[in-house]
Design a protein around this motif. Structure first.
Motif, PDB file in Angstrom:
ATOM      1  N   GLY A   1     -50.230 -22.453  -5.684  1.00 28.73           N
ATOM      2  CA  GLY A   1     -49.698 -21.623  -6.762  1.00 28.73           C
ATOM      3  C   GLY A   1     -48.362 -21.032  -6.380  1.00 28.73           C
ATOM      4  N   HIS A   2     -47.509 -20.817  -7.327  1.00 22.73           N
ATOM      5  CA  HIS A   2     -46.161 -20.248  -7.211  1.00 22.73           C
ATOM      6  C   HIS A   2     -45.136 -21.284  -6.730  1.00 22.73           C
ATOM      7  CE1 HIS A   2     -47.451 -16.136  -8.051  1.00 22.73           C
ATOM      8  NE2 HIS A   2     -48.427 -16.305  -7.203  1.00 22.73           N
ATOM      9  N   VAL A   3     -45.199 -21.619  -5.420  1.00 24.61           N
ATOM     10  CA  VAL A   3     -44.185 -22.475  -4.775  1.00 24.61           C
ATOM     11  C   VAL A   3     -42.777 -22.238  -5.331  1.00 24.61           C
ATOM     12  CG1 VAL A   3     -45.476 -24.318  -3.675  1.00 24.61           C
ATOM     13  CG2 VAL A   3     -45.147 -24.418  -6.121  1.00 24.61           C
TER      14      VAL A   3
ATOM     15  N   SER B   1     -55.718 -22.021 -14.905  1.00 24.36           N
ATOM     16  CA  SER B   1     -56.092 -22.446 -13.547  1.00 24.36           C
ATOM     17  C   SER B   1     -55.805 -21.389 -12.478  1.00 24.36           C
ATOM     18  CB  SER B   1     -55.362 -23.746 -13.183  1.00 24.36           C
ATOM     19  OG  SER B   1     -53.970 -23.522 -13.127  1.00 24.36           O
ATOM     20  N   HIS B   2     -55.275 -20.230 -12.883  1.00 24.66           N
ATOM     21  CA  HIS B   2     -54.919 -19.246 -11.842  1.00 24.66           C
ATOM     22  C   HIS B   2     -54.761 -17.863 -12.463  1.00 24.66           C
ATOM     23  CE1 HIS B   2     -52.489 -18.463  -7.944  1.00 24.66           C
ATOM     24  NE2 HIS B   2     -52.654 -17.288  -8.541  1.00 24.66           N
ATOM     25  N   ILE B   3     -55.735 -17.012 -12.238  1.00 23.42           N
ATOM     26  CA  ILE B   3     -55.662 -15.628 -12.726  1.00 23.42           C
ATOM     27  C   ILE B   3     -56.336 -14.731 -11.684  1.00 23.42           C
ATOM     28  CG2 ILE B   3     -57.847 -15.671 -14.019  1.00 23.42           C
ATOM     29  CD1 ILE B   3     -56.386 -14.166 -16.309  1.00 23.42           C
ATOM     30  N   HIS B   4     -56.065 -13.434 -11.740  1.00 28.29           N
ATOM     31  CA  HIS B   4     -56.719 -12.471 -10.841  1.00 28.29           C
ATOM     32  C   HIS B   4     -57.439 -11.437 -11.702  1.00 28.29           C
ATOM     33  CE1 HIS B   4     -54.573 -13.710  -7.087  1.00 28.29           C
ATOM     34  NE2 HIS B   4     -53.703 -14.141  -7.973  1.00 28.29           N
ATOM     35  N   LEU B   5     -58.662 -11.728 -12.079  1.00 27.63           N
ATOM     36  CA  LEU B   5     -59.406 -10.779 -12.928  1.00 27.63           C
ATOM     37  C   LEU B   5     -59.680  -9.476 -12.188  1.00 27.63           C
ATOM     38  CD1 LEU B   5     -62.111 -13.126 -14.553  1.00 27.63           C
ATOM     39  CD2 LEU B   5     -60.062 -12.205 -15.653  1.00 27.63           C
TER      40      LEU B   5
ATOM     41  N   PHE C   1     -54.223 -22.580  -2.648  1.00 27.41           N
ATOM     42  CA  PHE C   1     -53.371 -21.689  -1.853  1.00 27.41           C
ATOM     43  C   PHE C   1     -52.367 -20.935  -2.724  1.00 27.41           C
ATOM     44  CE2 PHE C   1     -54.281 -24.900   1.510  1.00 27.41           C
ATOM     45  CZ  PHE C   1     -54.767 -24.051   2.482  1.00 27.41           C
ATOM     46  N   HIS C   2     -52.024 -19.716  -2.296  1.00 25.82           N
ATOM     47  CA  HIS C   2     -50.817 -19.048  -2.781  1.00 25.82           C
ATOM     48  C   HIS C   2     -49.702 -19.404  -1.792  1.00 25.82           C
ATOM     49  CE1 HIS C   2     -53.519 -16.658  -5.219  1.00 25.82           C
ATOM     50  NE2 HIS C   2     -52.495 -16.040  -5.771  1.00 25.82           N
ATOM     51  N   LEU C   3     -48.607 -19.942  -2.298  1.00 24.72           N
ATOM     52  CA  LEU C   3     -47.508 -20.314  -1.404  1.00 24.72           C
ATOM     53  C   LEU C   3     -46.188 -19.755  -1.900  1.00 24.72           C
ATOM     54  CD1 LEU C   3     -47.622 -24.055  -0.297  1.00 24.72           C
ATOM     55  CD2 LEU C   3     -48.600 -22.072   0.823  1.00 24.72           C
TER      56      LEU C   3
ATOM     57  N   VAL D   1     -47.747 -23.210 -11.713  1.00 22.48           N
ATOM     58  CA  VAL D   1     -46.583 -22.341 -11.841  1.00 22.48           C
ATOM     59  C   VAL D   1     -46.988 -21.115 -12.648  1.00 22.48           C
ATOM     60  CG1 VAL D   1     -44.259 -22.185 -12.810  1.00 22.48           C
ATOM     61  CG2 VAL D   1     -44.964 -24.228 -11.567  1.00 22.48           C
ATOM     62  N   LEU D   2     -46.522 -19.946 -12.195  1.00 22.98           N
ATOM     63  CA  LEU D   2     -46.950 -18.671 -12.773  1.00 22.98           C
ATOM     64  C   LEU D   2     -45.706 -17.927 -13.263  1.00 22.98           C
ATOM     65  CD1 LEU D   2     -49.271 -18.396  -9.749  1.00 22.98           C
ATOM     66  CD2 LEU D   2     -50.067 -18.706 -12.087  1.00 22.98           C
ATOM     67  N   PRO D   3     -45.204 -18.321 -14.424  1.00 27.60           N
ATOM     68  CA  PRO D   3     -43.868 -17.877 -14.856  1.00 27.60           C
ATOM     69  C   PRO D   3     -43.728 -16.364 -15.001  1.00 27.60           C
ATOM     70  CG  PRO D   3     -44.679 -19.656 -16.276  1.00 27.60           C
ATOM     71  CD  PRO D   3     -45.814 -19.232 -15.417  1.00 27.60           C
TER      72      PRO D   3
ATOM     73  N   THR E   1     -51.668 -17.812 -15.921  1.00 24.32           N
ATOM     74  CA  THR E   1     -51.423 -16.394 -16.214  1.00 24.32           C
ATOM     75  C   THR E   1     -51.092 -15.569 -14.971  1.00 24.32           C
ATOM     76  OG1 THR E   1     -52.903 -16.516 -18.109  1.00 24.32           O
ATOM     77  CG2 THR E   1     -52.474 -14.326 -17.221  1.00 24.32           C
ATOM     78  N   ASN E   2     -51.851 -15.779 -13.893  1.00 25.23           N
ATOM     79  CA  ASN E   2     -51.781 -14.987 -12.664  1.00 25.23           C
ATOM     80  C   ASN E   2     -52.193 -13.537 -12.896  1.00 25.23           C
ATOM     81  OD1 ASN E   2     -51.458 -14.927  -9.879  1.00 25.23           O
ATOM     82  ND2 ASN E   2     -49.417 -14.074 -10.012  1.00 25.23           N
ATOM     83  N   ASN E   3     -51.259 -12.587 -12.874  1.00 24.45           N
ATOM     84  CA  ASN E   3     -51.655 -11.179 -12.950  1.00 24.45           C
ATOM     85  C   ASN E   3     -51.490 -10.619 -14.350  1.00 24.45           C
ATOM     86  OD1 ASN E   3     -52.461 -10.122 -10.227  1.00 24.45           O
ATOM     87  ND2 ASN E   3     -50.588 -11.190  -9.685  1.00 24.45           N
TER      88      ASN E   3
HETATM   89 ZN   LIG Z   1     -52.045 -15.472  -7.785  1.00 22.09          ZN
END
Ligand SMILES: [Zn+2]
Length: 400
Positions: free
Chosen positions: A230-232, A56-60, A198-200, A259-261, A297-299
Motif C-alpha cells: 500500500g502507498h508506495v 482493499s485497504h482501510i483502517h476501521l 505491507f505498508h510501504l 494506492v491511497l490517494p 480509502t485508507n484512513n
Molecule cells: Zn494504511
C-alpha cells in the motif's frame, strides 16, 4: 425454480447490452437478455449493476478519532505520534463503536467486500482485533470483511509485538500486515498460510526502496499473487522508464499495489510550500505492465486523513483528477481499480455478476463505468447474498 427477485435490464461493467438477472436462495441463478418468470422485480432501465465496490485497504480501528487528536502541522510524524497517544485510551467497546460507524458508511456507499488493517502492539494489545472480529461477524449480512493483523509501530523494535501478532493469526486473522518491511512477516505468513499486505514508503525519495526487497522475498518464498503493498509513494517520483521496469517486476513476481490517494495527497510534500508534489503512485500506468492495482480509502476522520465518506467512486474520481486522467478507457480502468482488481488483489472468491455467484449486487445511478467515475455516480441500492442490505433514495427535483 422459484425466484426471489428479478433485476430487469441492468448493465454489467464489462458487457454491452442490458440483461435480466435472476436471484434465488441468495445466488445469481440466471442471466439472460429476457427472463420470463413471475417474481418480484426491480427495473434498472440500463443502469450499471456490479458485485459491489471492493475496498482493499482501510483502517476501521483508528477511524473517527479527530475529536481526540490535536494536530497543528498535518505531518506524518505528528499523525503517528497523536494516534499512538490516542490509542492508549482505546477500549474494545470504543473501537467497535467507531469501526461500526465507518463500516456502515461504507455499506451505504455500495461496498460489499473490504480488507481492514487492525493495529496490534503491546499498548493496544488485541483490543482492536477482538472488536473488529466481532464487527466482521455482526455485519456478515452486508459485507465480507478481511482482517489484516498489522503491527503499525514495528516488530523487531517493539518487544512483545511479534507474540501478539502470532496470537492474532492463531485467533483468525485473514491477512498479515507489516510496516516497515521485515522478513519476520513472511515467516509468520508461511506458518499460518496467510496473504501479506505491507505498508510501504511514506516519502517521495526514490533513491532507495523497500519494494525491491519485497519483490525479491515474494519470489524467493513462492508467495506471488499473495502479496500487496500500500502507498508506495516513491513511485510517484520516478521517470516512466524506471516505472516501467518496476511495473514489469511487480507483475512478474505477483506483487499487487494499492494506492491511497486521500492520505497521500494529504501527507506527502509537507516540506514544500510551493508546487507541492502530489505523492500519489501512478497506478493506471502500472496496469499497462500487468500489475494488479487498486484504489482504496485508507484512513477516515483521523490525523492521517481528516476526511472520509468511505465512497470508493469518489476515491476513483479523486485519483483520476489528480492523475490527469480524462480518456474514457482510463476512467474505466479507475472503475476496475475499485471493483474487479481489488477483488483479485484480495483473492476474493466468487466475486462478479455471474451465474452461481452469491447475489452481491449493487445498482449505480449511471449507465457507463467511465461516466460513473467522472460523475461520482451514487449507488441506489444493494443486495448481499440476495438480501437487500441498503437503499439510498435518488435525489428529486421539486419544480414549481
Ligand atoms: Zn494504511
Amino acid at each position: 425454480m422459484a425466484l426471489d427477485l428479478l433485476l430487469r435490464q441492468g448493465r454489467r461493467a464489462d458487457e454491452e447490452g442490458p440483461v435480466d438477472i435472476a436471484v434465488a436462495s441468495g445466488r445469481i441463478v440466471e442471466i439472460a437478455e429476457r427472463i420470463a418468470a413471475d417474481a418480484p422485480e426491480e427495473r434498472l432501465d440500463g443502469r450499471l449493476v456490479i458485485a459491489g465496490f471492493v475496498d482493499s485497504h482501510i483502517h476501521l480501528d483508528k477511524s473517527c478519532i479527530l475529536d481526540r487528536c490535536h494536530c497543528e502541522q498535518g505531518t506524518l510524524e505528528e499523525a503517528i505520534a497523536s494516534v499512538a497517544t490516542a490509542k492508549r485510551s482505546f477500549t474494545e467497546a470504543d473501537i467497535y463503536a467507531r469501526a461500526q460507524r465507518t463500516l456502515e458508511k461504507a455499506i451505504v456507499q455500495g461496498t460489499t467486500r473490504m480488507r481492514t488493517h487492525v493495529e496490534i502492539d503491546p499498548r493496544v494489545g488485541l483490543k482492536g482485533f477482538h472488536a473488529v472480529r466481532r464487527l466482521k461477524h455482526d455485519y456478515e449480512w452486508a459485507i465480507d470483511l478481511q482482517i489484516c493483523a498489522f503491527p503499525q509501530e514495528g516488530l523487531t523494535n517493539d518487544p512483545g509485538a511479534e507474540e501478539l501478532l502470532v496470537q492474532a493469526c492463531e485467533q483468525g486473522a485473514d491477512v498479515i500486515g507489516g510496516c516497515p518491511y521485515t522478513d519476520t512477516i513472511f515467516e509468520i505468513a508461511r506458518r499460518f498460510d496467510l496473504d501479506i499486505d505491507f505498508h510501504l514508503d511514506f516519502d517521495t525519495d526514490p533513491s532507495w526502496m523497500h519494494l525491491d526487497e519485497v519483490c525479491r522475498q515474494t519470489d524467493a518464498q513462492g508467495w506471488g499473487g499473495r502479496v500487496a503493498v500500500g502507498h508506495v509513494t516513491k513511485l510517484s517520483a520516478i521517470d516512466h522508464c524506471r516505472l516501467a521496469e518496476i511495473g514489469r517486476r511487480l507483475a512478474d513476481v505477483g506483487v499487487a499495489v494499492t494506492v491511497l490517494p486521500a492520505t497521500d495527497l494529504f501527507l506527502m510534500g509537507r516540506d514544500r510550500h510551493l508546487h507541492v508534489p502530489r505523492g500519489v503512485a501512478p497506478a493506471h500506468r502500472l496496469l499497462h505492465h500487468g500489475v494488479t492495482c487498486s484504489l482504496a480509502t485508507n484512513n477516515v476522520l483521523n490525523p492521517f486523513t481528516p476526511f472520509g465518506d468511505c465512497s470508493l467512486i469518489r476515491m476513483a474520481n479523486l485519483y483520476a483528477n489528480v492523475a490527469q486522467i480524462g480518456r474514457a478507457r482510463d476512467l474505466k480502468a479507475c472503475f476496475d481499480m475499485i471493483t474487479t482488481l481489488p477483488a483479485r488483489l484480495m483473492n476474493a472468491a466468487h466475486y462478479g455478476v455471474a451465474v452461481g455467484h452469491p447475489a452481491d449486487l449493487v445498482v449505480l445511478d449511471s449507465r457507463d463505468p467511465a461516466l460513473a467515475v467522472a460523475e461520482v455516480a451514487q449507488p441506489l441500492f444493494g443486495l448481499k447474498r440476495g438480501r437487500r442490505s441498503f437503499t439510498r433514495a435518488a435525489a428529486t427535483i421539486h419544480r414549481p
